[in-house]
Each structure stands twice: as C-alpha cells, then as structure tokens.
Motif scaffolding. Structure first.
Motif, short mmCIF file in Angstrom:
data_model
loop_
_atom_site.label_atom_id
_atom_site.label_comp_id
_atom_site.label_asym_id
_atom_site.label_seq_id
_atom_site.Cartn_x
_atom_site.Cartn_y
_atom_site.Cartn_z
N GLY A 35 0.80 -1.22 0.00
CA GLY A 35 0.00 0.00 0.00
C GLY A 35 0.83 1.26 0.00
O GLY A 35 0.38 2.30 0.48
N TRP A 36 2.06 1.19 -0.57
CA TRP A 36 2.94 2.34 -0.61
C TRP A 36 2.81 3.03 -1.97
O TRP A 36 2.59 2.39 -3.00
CB TRP A 36 4.40 1.92 -0.41
CG TRP A 36 4.69 1.41 0.97
CD1 TRP A 36 3.79 1.20 1.98
CD2 TRP A 36 5.96 1.01 1.48
NE1 TRP A 36 4.41 0.72 3.09
CE2 TRP A 36 5.76 0.58 2.81
CE3 TRP A 36 7.24 0.97 0.94
CZ2 TRP A 36 6.79 0.13 3.61
CZ3 TRP A 36 8.28 0.51 1.74
CH2 TRP A 36 8.06 0.11 3.06
N ALA A 37 3.00 4.34 -1.96
CA ALA A 37 2.94 5.11 -3.20
C ALA A 37 4.30 5.04 -3.90
O ALA A 37 5.35 5.15 -3.25
CB ALA A 37 2.58 6.56 -2.91
N VAL A 38 4.27 4.88 -5.23
CA VAL A 38 5.50 4.79 -6.00
C VAL A 38 5.42 5.74 -7.19
O VAL A 38 4.34 6.19 -7.58
CB VAL A 38 5.75 3.35 -6.51
CG1 VAL A 38 5.85 2.37 -5.36
CG2 VAL A 38 4.66 2.92 -7.49
N GLU A 45 10.63 4.31 -7.72
CA GLU A 45 10.98 5.11 -6.54
C GLU A 45 9.80 5.12 -5.58
O GLU A 45 8.63 5.14 -6.00
CB GLU A 45 11.35 6.54 -6.94
CG GLU A 45 12.62 6.62 -7.76
CD GLU A 45 12.93 8.05 -8.17
OE1 GLU A 45 14.09 8.47 -7.99
OE2 GLU A 45 12.02 8.74 -8.66
N LEU A 46 10.11 5.12 -4.30
CA LEU A 46 9.09 5.19 -3.25
C LEU A 46 8.91 6.64 -2.85
O LEU A 46 9.90 7.35 -2.65
CB LEU A 46 9.51 4.35 -2.05
CG LEU A 46 9.88 2.89 -2.33
CD1 LEU A 46 10.34 2.20 -1.05
CD2 LEU A 46 8.71 2.14 -2.95
N LEU A 47 7.67 7.07 -2.73
CA LEU A 47 7.38 8.45 -2.35
C LEU A 47 7.38 8.56 -0.83
O LEU A 47 6.68 7.82 -0.14
CB LEU A 47 6.03 8.88 -2.92
CG LEU A 47 5.83 8.68 -4.42
CD1 LEU A 47 4.50 9.30 -4.87
CD2 LEU A 47 6.98 9.30 -5.21
N THR A 48 8.20 9.48 -0.32
CA THR A 48 8.29 9.67 1.13
C THR A 48 7.34 10.78 1.58
O THR A 48 6.84 11.56 0.78
CB THR A 48 9.73 10.01 1.54
OG1 THR A 48 10.13 11.23 0.88
CG2 THR A 48 10.69 8.90 1.12
N GLY A 49 7.11 10.81 2.89
CA GLY A 49 6.24 11.83 3.46
C GLY A 49 4.79 11.42 3.54
O GLY A 49 3.96 12.19 4.03
N LEU A 50 4.45 10.23 3.06
CA LEU A 50 3.06 9.76 3.10
C LEU A 50 2.89 8.69 4.18
O LEU A 50 2.23 8.93 5.19
CB LEU A 50 2.66 9.20 1.72
CG LEU A 50 2.78 10.20 0.55
CD1 LEU A 50 2.51 9.51 -0.77
CD2 LEU A 50 1.83 11.37 0.76
N ARG A 51 3.48 7.54 3.97
CA ARG A 51 3.44 6.48 4.98
C ARG A 51 4.67 6.51 5.88
O ARG A 51 4.64 5.98 7.00
CB ARG A 51 3.38 5.11 4.29
CG ARG A 51 2.18 4.87 3.38
CD ARG A 51 0.92 4.62 4.18
NE ARG A 51 1.02 3.49 5.06
CZ ARG A 51 0.80 2.21 4.67
NH1 ARG A 51 0.48 1.94 3.41
NH2 ARG A 51 0.89 1.22 5.54
#
Length: 214
Positions: A35-38, A45-51
C-alpha cells in the motif's frame, strides 16, 4: 542559362517526449502488497512523506547503529548510504532534534527525506536487482502496517514509536545515529591521516636511498 534548384535541407524531427515505461511487478508489489505510493519508473521510486519518512546516513555508521539499536523499522542500503524508515513527519523535526541533542552544527552526514521526497525502491524480498541497486537489510513485512514499527516521537511517558507500536523512540535512535556518524567520521579521518603518513614515510625512505646511491 538554366536555373539550378537549391537542395532543401533534410527535415529534423522534433524531439518527442519520452514514453512512460510501466514500472512493472516491483511497483505492483509495493502498491498492492504494502500500500505504498511509487513513482512511474524505471527506476521505481518510493514516495516519502506519506506512509513514512527516511533518515539517511553513511553506511559504516549505519552498520554500527543496527548493532546497537536492535528494533527499527525497515532499513535499506544504497551504495555507501543507509536509509532507515521513520514515521511520516519526522524529517522536518531532524534539525531541531539535533540541536536539542547538542549535535547541531556538527558535520555528521545525516540527512532526511520527507514530504515530496523519493527514494530508490530496492527489489522486493526474494528478488534480485541490478548490480549496485539498493537492497533491503531489514525488509518491510507484507500484511503488516508499517506505521506501528517505525521510530517516532514518543508521547510523554511512552517509550515506543507513535505510542502504539513496537518501534523505538526517535530521539534515542537519532542520538545513537549522531554518535555513530561522528565516530565513523573520526575513524575515517584517522585512517586517511595514517595512510598519508605511511605514504610520506615511504617517499622519505626512497629519497634517502636515492641520495645515498648518488
């Protein structure tokens, strides 16, 4: 006199926007399983600042941190940098916490990725990436929410991440990280000084031999 026709210059095609290449199974694993944003990719790349946010430090210091701080969230290695996942919102707290811990102004090599940031996605556990690609040292666990395991600012009187999980307190972890970054920096400086002294000694010995031969 017959007129000569001028040859027209060959048409130069306008540059086209690069096609968006599907991110593939790695991205689907992060999106569907965790359930991570990419980002689109490649590379994924993984988007930081969300999970989660990311604290990044030199790999040699990071190895010492992992030996001292047993419970952490997921940890990745990318080249000579180690990345520890922490609770979302922690990145913006980094400068103030370092000042409070009396590490402000010291060149530690510590940095953070928060809202709007990206980190390269290591291959999912059991997958092999290209040479030099990021890898998971402590991978995320499918089927488990990541937030309770992440280091966070513990509420007063609480000792675990976000006060509801098993993650370590961010302040204690950050103090350990700063200590090991400083120690690793001193060790690297000492190693360079020793290597330079060794080189100078050999140069002096060589020059002395050349002088005696003359």
């Amino acid at each position: 006199m017959a007129s000569t026709s001028r040859s027209s210059a060959p048409a130069v095609p306008f540059p086209r926007a690069p096609a968006r290449i599907p991110a593939g199974p790695w991205a689907r694993w992060y999106e569907n399983t965790l359930g991570w944003a990419v980002s689109g990719g490649p590379p994924v790349e993984l988007l930081t600042g969300l999970r989660f946010d990311v604290l990044e430090l030199p790999a040699d210091a990071g190895a010492a941190v992992l030996r001292r701080a047993a419970p952490t969230g997921p940890v990745a290695l990318s080249g000579r940098r180690m990345r520890l996942l922490v609770a979302a919102g922690c990145a913006e707290e980094l400068p103030g916490l370092l000042d409070w811990l009396e590490w402000g102004g010291v060149a530690l090599g510590l940095s953070a990725l928060g809202a709007g940031g990206r980190m390269s996605a290591p291959p999912p556990p059991g997958r092999v990436g290209s040479r030099g690609a990021a890898v998971w040292l402590r991978p995320p666990v499918p089927g488990r929410e990541v937030e309770p395991t992440l280091p966070a600012l513990a509420p007063f009187g609480r000792g675990t991440g976000a006060g509801r999980g098993t993650g370590p307190d961010l302040v204690r972890l950050l103090d350990t990280m700063a200590t090991e970054c400083h120690r690793a920096r001193l060790l690297r400086a000492n190693a360079r000084a020793h290597a330079q002294a060794h080189t100078h000694a050999h140069t002096y010995e060589y020059a002395a031999c050349e002088y005696s031969a003359d």
